[in-house]
Design an enzyme around this catalytic site. Structure first.
Site: not given
Ligand code: PBG
Length: 325
Positions: A121, A123, A131, A196, A234, A249, A275
């Protein structure tokens, strides 16, 4: 079908041995992927405030952590880089001496058998924190693809075993597959962050990786949380482009998506226990409000029950310790 009093479902719950005999799902250490944050510098092992127990390491301090992970028999790590240099196009992402590239070599030297997955990625590497490549406040899909493919290739050249694009640009899986095949890396699998979502549960990660967008948000490329049918499209797109493994995710707030993807596609499915999911349980456990081991095992078991066979989780080390007892 038998009915009470012939049927007594409690008969098979009477002892732990009976419960174990009929158990349908369980978490195994072999299913886990442990995330590692690496930053440039020397001698650094810095705990992330909102993620107790999770640290950022400089490459020279990484081996001690990797040895521990290997000793616990966790088969894989996923690497996230915190570079010193950021610019408009995220050039430090594909630098052969970039932070993730250094980390890959350090992990491989310490534990050659460890599966090294890299998050692909931009980002963390772009000055604006998006991103992909930004053009007049919009992330330009097609211009981003070349940079993303080049980054994946740089990871593989440094020794990565699996690349995992998380940018959510259309066409990134094909762009990466083409670049890898052209350079002779036909054997390297792609784990696509296929479904995602634009989730607020990434908050602690963005502080840890210093990757929050400087303007706007990620809703023009990450998925809208209310959608589930779109997730199937997707996933289908990423499979058609050449993904070998697919991912949903976050995990716990999206168990229905995991289940839907599991039923629709016969591909290895990973779920990312992100997280914010980690921080919630950690905070409540630290306050004494929840029994940490019990709620973590229950949560990860729910992810498996929903249909994921692979779990990326910051709890991996703890889980491995609990399971080995
Ligand atoms: C990079 C990336 C993110 C996460 C994994 N890869 C952050 C984001 O999309 O903003 C989040 C992981 C976590 O929260 O644990 N794009």
């Amino acid at each position: 079908m038998a009915m009470f009093p012939e049927l007594r479902l409690r008969r098979l719950r009477r002892t732990e041995a009976l419960r174990a005999l009929v158990r349908e799902n369980q978490v195994d250490v072999g299913d886990l992927i442990y995330p590692l944050f690496v930053e440039e510098g020397k001698g650094i092992k810095l705990e992330i405030e909102s993620m107790p127990g999770i640290c950022r390491f400089s490459p020279d301090r990484l081996p001690e952590e990797v040895e521990e992970v290997a000793k616990l028999k966790i088969p894989a790590v996923i690497l996230f880089g915190v570079p010193e240099h950021k610019d408009e196009v995220g050039s430090s992402a594909y630098d052969p001496e970039g932070i993730v590239q250094q980390a890959i070599r350090a992990v491989k030297k310490t534990a050659p058998e460890m599966i090294v997955v890299t998050d692909v990625c931009l980002c963390e590497y772009t000055s604006h924190g998006h991103c992909g490549i930004v053009d007049e406040n919009y992330v330009d899909n097609d211009r981003s693809l070349a940079v993303i493919a080049r980054t994946a290739l740089a990871h593989v050249e440094a020794g990565a075993d699996i690349v995992a694009p998380s940018d959510m640009m259309d066409g990134r899986v094909r762009a990466i597959r083409t670049a890898l095949d052209r350079e002779g890396f036909q054997h390297i699998p792609i784990l696509a962050y296929a479904a995602k979502y634009a989730s607020a549960f990434y908050g602690p990660f963005r502080t840890a990786a210093e990757s929050a967008p400087k303007f706007g948000d990620r809703r023009s490329y990450q998925m809208d949380p209310p959608n589930v049918r779109e997730a199937l499209r997707e996933v289908e797109q990423d499979i058609n482009e050449g993904a070998d493994l697919i991912m949903v995710k976050p995990a716990l707030p999206y168990l229905d998506v995991i289940r839907a993807v599991r039923e629709a596609f016969n591909y290895p499915l990973a779920a990312y226990n992100v997280s914010g999911e980690y921080s919630m349980l950690k905070a409540a456990a630290q306050k004494g409000w929840l029994d940490e081991k019990a709620v973590v095992m229950e949560s990860l078991t729910a992810i498996k029950r929903a249909g994921a066979e692979i779990i990326i989780t910051y709890f991996a080390k703890q889980v491995a310790q609990w399971l080995s007892k």
